[in-house]
Motif scaffolding. Structure first.
Motif, mmCIF file in Angstrom:
data_model
loop_
_atom_site.group_PDB
_atom_site.id
_atom_site.type_symbol
_atom_site.label_atom_id
_atom_site.label_comp_id
_atom_site.label_asym_id
_atom_site.label_seq_id
_atom_site.Cartn_x
_atom_site.Cartn_y
_atom_site.Cartn_z
ATOM 1 N N SER A 112 0.807 -1.222 0.000
ATOM 2 C CA SER A 112 0.000 0.000 0.000
ATOM 3 C C SER A 112 0.839 1.269 0.000
ATOM 4 C CB SER A 112 -0.931 0.004 1.221
ATOM 5 O OG SER A 112 -0.175 -0.030 2.424
ATOM 6 N N ARG A 113 2.153 1.147 0.166
ATOM 7 C CA ARG A 113 3.019 2.328 0.197
ATOM 8 C C ARG A 113 3.749 2.486 -1.135
ATOM 9 N NH1 ARG A 113 3.974 -0.492 4.957
ATOM 10 N NH2 ARG A 113 3.406 0.585 6.896
ATOM 11 N N LYS A 114 3.925 3.734 -1.533
ATOM 12 C CA LYS A 114 4.576 4.018 -2.815
ATOM 13 C C LYS A 114 5.966 3.402 -2.884
ATOM 14 C CE LYS A 114 5.795 7.820 -5.924
ATOM 15 N NZ LYS A 114 5.762 9.290 -6.123
ATOM 16 N N GLN A 115 6.730 3.512 -1.767
ATOM 17 C CA GLN A 115 8.116 3.035 -1.786
ATOM 18 C C GLN A 115 8.178 1.533 -2.033
ATOM 19 O OE1 GLN A 115 6.670 4.815 0.833
ATOM 20 N NE2 GLN A 115 8.274 5.855 1.989
ATOM 21 N N GLU A 116 7.323 0.762 -1.354
ATOM 22 C CA GLU A 116 7.391 -0.692 -1.504
ATOM 23 C C GLU A 116 6.850 -1.136 -2.862
ATOM 24 O OE1 GLU A 116 5.369 -2.110 1.927
ATOM 25 O OE2 GLU A 116 3.374 -1.526 1.257
ATOM 26 N N ILE A 117 5.806 -0.476 -3.347
ATOM 27 C CA ILE A 117 5.267 -0.829 -4.667
ATOM 28 C C ILE A 117 6.327 -0.589 -5.732
ATOM 29 C CG2 ILE A 117 3.529 -0.256 -6.409
ATOM 30 C CD1 ILE A 117 1.670 0.551 -4.057
ATOM 31 N N THR A 118 7.000 0.549 -5.652
ATOM 32 C CA THR A 118 7.999 0.913 -6.657
ATOM 33 C C THR A 118 9.144 -0.095 -6.710
ATOM 34 O OG1 THR A 118 7.460 3.247 -6.378
ATOM 35 C CG2 THR A 118 9.583 2.730 -7.381
ATOM 36 N N ARG A 119 9.513 -0.653 -5.569
ATOM 37 C CA ARG A 119 10.635 -1.595 -5.532
ATOM 38 C C ARG A 119 10.217 -3.030 -5.839
ATOM 39 N NH1 ARG A 119 15.227 0.561 -3.179
ATOM 40 N NH2 ARG A 119 14.958 2.556 -2.099
ATOM 41 N N ILE A 120 9.018 -3.418 -5.439
ATOM 42 C CA ILE A 120 8.650 -4.831 -5.476
ATOM 43 C C ILE A 120 7.804 -5.196 -6.699
ATOM 44 C CG2 ILE A 120 7.404 -6.652 -4.222
ATOM 45 C CD1 ILE A 120 8.210 -5.168 -1.625
ATOM 46 N N LEU A 121 6.895 -4.316 -7.118
ATOM 47 C CA LEU A 121 6.016 -4.663 -8.244
ATOM 48 C C LEU A 121 6.782 -4.998 -9.528
ATOM 49 C CD1 LEU A 121 3.213 -5.107 -9.364
ATOM 50 C CD2 LEU A 121 3.007 -2.617 -9.722
ATOM 51 N N PRO A 122 7.843 -4.260 -9.893
ATOM 52 C CA PRO A 122 8.583 -4.643 -11.113
ATOM 53 C C PRO A 122 9.130 -6.072 -11.052
ATOM 54 C CG PRO A 122 9.157 -2.421 -10.477
ATOM 55 C CD PRO A 122 8.352 -2.982 -9.341
ATOM 56 N N GLU A 123 9.620 -6.494 -9.888
ATOM 57 C CA GLU A 123 10.123 -7.867 -9.755
ATOM 58 C C GLU A 123 8.983 -8.880 -9.880
ATOM 59 O OE1 GLU A 123 13.193 -8.484 -9.800
ATOM 60 O OE2 GLU A 123 14.212 -6.686 -9.052
ATOM 61 N N MET A 124 7.851 -8.561 -9.285
ATOM 62 C CA MET A 124 6.682 -9.440 -9.419
ATOM 63 C C MET A 124 6.290 -9.619 -10.880
ATOM 64 S SD MET A 124 4.044 -8.128 -6.454
ATOM 65 C CE MET A 124 4.187 -8.609 -4.725
ATOM 66 N N LEU A 125 6.228 -8.509 -11.593
ATOM 67 C CA LEU A 125 5.776 -8.553 -12.983
ATOM 68 C C LEU A 125 6.752 -9.320 -13.873
ATOM 69 C CD1 LEU A 125 4.446 -4.902 -13.250
ATOM 70 C CD2 LEU A 125 3.068 -6.989 -13.364
ATOM 71 N N ARG A 126 8.050 -9.100 -13.674
ATOM 72 C CA ARG A 126 9.025 -9.837 -14.477
ATOM 73 C C ARG A 126 8.929 -11.337 -14.199
ATOM 74 N NH1 ARG A 126 12.214 -4.992 -13.822
ATOM 75 N NH2 ARG A 126 13.011 -5.666 -11.796
ATOM 76 N N ALA A 127 8.658 -11.708 -12.957
ATOM 77 C CA ALA A 127 8.523 -13.128 -12.624
ATOM 78 C C ALA A 127 7.280 -13.737 -13.283
ATOM 79 C CB ALA A 127 8.458 -13.317 -11.112
ATOM 80 N N THR A 128 6.180 -12.999 -13.284
ATOM 81 C CA THR A 128 4.949 -13.549 -13.872
ATOM 82 C C THR A 128 5.022 -13.619 -15.399
ATOM 83 O OG1 THR A 128 3.875 -11.363 -13.865
ATOM 84 C CG2 THR A 128 3.508 -12.784 -11.952
ATOM 85 N N ASP A 129 5.950 -12.899 -16.000
ATOM 86 C CA ASP A 129 6.128 -13.006 -17.453
ATOM 87 C C ASP A 129 6.476 -14.431 -17.882
ATOM 88 O OD1 ASP A 129 5.574 -10.328 -17.898
ATOM 89 O OD2 ASP A 129 7.686 -9.710 -17.920
ATOM 90 N N HIS A 130 6.963 -15.249 -16.945
ATOM 91 C CA HIS A 130 7.338 -16.630 -17.251
ATOM 92 C C HIS A 130 6.123 -17.551 -17.329
ATOM 93 C CE1 HIS A 130 11.790 -16.198 -16.449
ATOM 94 N NE2 HIS A 130 11.330 -15.111 -15.858
ATOM 95 N N PHE A 131 4.938 -17.052 -17.000
ATOM 96 C CA PHE A 131 3.756 -17.919 -16.898
ATOM 97 C C PHE A 131 2.645 -17.383 -17.803
ATOM 98 C CE2 PHE A 131 6.253 -18.135 -13.042
ATOM 99 C CZ PHE A 131 6.400 -19.507 -12.864
ATOM 100 N N LYS A 132 2.815 -17.637 -19.103
ATOM 101 C CA LYS A 132 1.921 -17.085 -20.114
ATOM 102 C C LYS A 132 0.524 -17.699 -20.069
ATOM 103 C CE LYS A 132 5.207 -14.486 -21.821
ATOM 104 N NZ LYS A 132 5.212 -13.033 -21.565
ATOM 105 N N ASP A 133 0.378 -18.866 -19.446
ATOM 106 C CA ASP A 133 -0.934 -19.519 -19.392
ATOM 107 C C ASP A 133 -1.797 -18.994 -18.252
ATOM 108 O OD1 ASP A 133 -0.261 -21.083 -21.557
ATOM 109 O OD2 ASP A 133 0.517 -22.725 -20.323
ATOM 110 N N PHE A 134 -1.305 -18.018 -17.511
ATOM 111 C CA PHE A 134 -2.042 -17.475 -16.379
ATOM 112 C C PHE A 134 -2.338 -15.998 -16.609
ATOM 113 C CE2 PHE A 134 -0.083 -21.233 -14.747
ATOM 114 C CZ PHE A 134 -0.944 -21.710 -13.769
#
Length: 365
Positions: free
Chosen positions: A189-211
């Motif tokens: 919910s905080r800008k600082q944590e979203i900015t640091r963590i969301l990009p890593e989450m998104l790059r990881a989910t790029d590996h799962f095209k069926d989801f």
């Protein structure tokens, strides 16, 4: 009765709003002046300042915002004096709230603390200040009772209000269902944590095209805030539907915080992520005295969910763990079985009711 309630982040806003609802049911004359968020406002709370102007996490992040923090403290003290409530109710958020508690105590305003600061994790001697400036403490984690007792302070254990919040929210997730199974991203919910963590989450989910990937948006932000992160990816951002999203998901990636326990109580396999300023994390590793960062593991007293912190919070390791959560049935089943034990420890709904009843009982003495 006049209540002054302070919550400094999204989870505090949720739990404070449920407490306010229960207080109003028992005290029809109740009026609330608040530092908090939209949910507290919906319970007829007059919002002096929104938590989005107050929430800073990490040692370095706090230091860089000290002028704003001190301005908020001064404003809060002045407002408290001007309105002189019958009781001050503080919800977690210790850096700010313990300063206000000390001031209120000097002004002979009763101080109730709902949801104990996590002083058992680091700098445990802060309990001495709590004993001095807090009249009544209402805890939501079962092991906190023994912790406080070791320091000579009796507290009230009321159960965990997350069970209330989950029970109160009926499943309405039809719009989230589709042909592809879901991965839920809860980046915080905080800008600082979203900015640091969301990009890593998104790059990881790029590996799962069926989801299909769906982000649980924080109430303090709009969809436009998330678009620079998602880029050209076809990713939905939902607001006010976190429980619906979790109920519909195969697995979740969750930033450390209250949401990890919510995800477990909703029975969704998860990985817990955390990344912050490198200096903040280095300091935290030296001072924090508990073996885990997630509430799930802390309450269980063992590792139920994988914690990927700082260096390990990266695309490759997140993707490897997410693959196990999605496809490794024995791994998933072990986690779900541990969740069942965890739910027994946490207990069922009723925390907000018990806390409200106890508070009114103490105020009537």
């Amino acid at each position: 009765m006049k209540y002054y309630v302070i919550a400094g982040e999204a989870s505090g806003d949720l739990h404070a709003s449920n407490l306010m609802r229960e207080l109003r049911r028992r005290d029809p004359s109740a009026s609330f002046r608040c530092w908090g968020g939209d949910l507290m406002q919906q319970e007829n709370g007059i919002i002096v300042k929104h938590y989005r102007e107050m929430a800073y996490m990490g040692f370095v992040e706090v230091l860089t915002h000290l002028p704003a923090i001190f301005r908020n403290i001064r404003q809060c003290k002045q407002d408290l004096l001007q309105h002189r409530p019958d009781v001050l109710i503080l919800v977690d958020f210790p850096g700010f709230n313990l300063r206000i508690a000390e001031f209120a105590k000097q002004q002979n305003i009763p101080v109730f603390y709902y949801i104990s600061p996590k002083i058992w994790a680091w700098n445990q001697k802060r309990v001495l200040k709590i004993k001095r400036v807090v009249d009544k403490m209402f805890c939501i984690l079962p092991f906190e009772v023994d912790f406080y007792r070791r320091w000579g302070m009796e507290v009230d254990y009321v159960g965990n209000p997350l069970a209330d919040a989950i029970a109160a929210r009926e499943a309405t997730d039809a719009a989230l269902h589709g042909d592809q199974p879901l991965i839920a991203l809860l980046p915080g919910s905080r800008k600082q944590e979203i900015t640091r963590i969301l990009p890593e989450m998104l790059r990881a989910t790029d590996h799962f095209k069926d989801f299909r990937v769906v982000i649980a948006g924080a109430p303090a932000f709009s969809e436009d805030f998330y678009r620079p992160f998602t880029g050209s990816r076809q990713i939905q951002v939902v607001f006010g539907q976190t429980y619906d999203l979790l109920r519909a998901s195969r697995a979740a990636l969750v930033t450390s915080g209250t949401a990890t326990l919510e995800t477990a109580l909703l029975n969704v396999p998860q990985a817990v992520l955390y990344k912050a300023n490198a200096l903040s994390v280095a300091i935290a590793r030296r001072v924090i005295k508990v073996p885990y960062i997630s509430l799930v593991n802390l309450i269980a007293g063992k590792e139920i969910v994988k914690e990927l912190i700082q260096e390990t919070c990266n695309e490759e390791q997140i993707a490897a763990e997410l693959g196990k959560l999605l496809h490794d049935e024995p791994y998933r089943n072990r986690m779900l079985a541990d969740y069942e034990v965890l739910r027994g420890i946490v207990g069922g709904p009723g925390a907000s009711t018990r806390a409200a009843e106890k508070m009114l009982e103490y105020l009537s003495e």
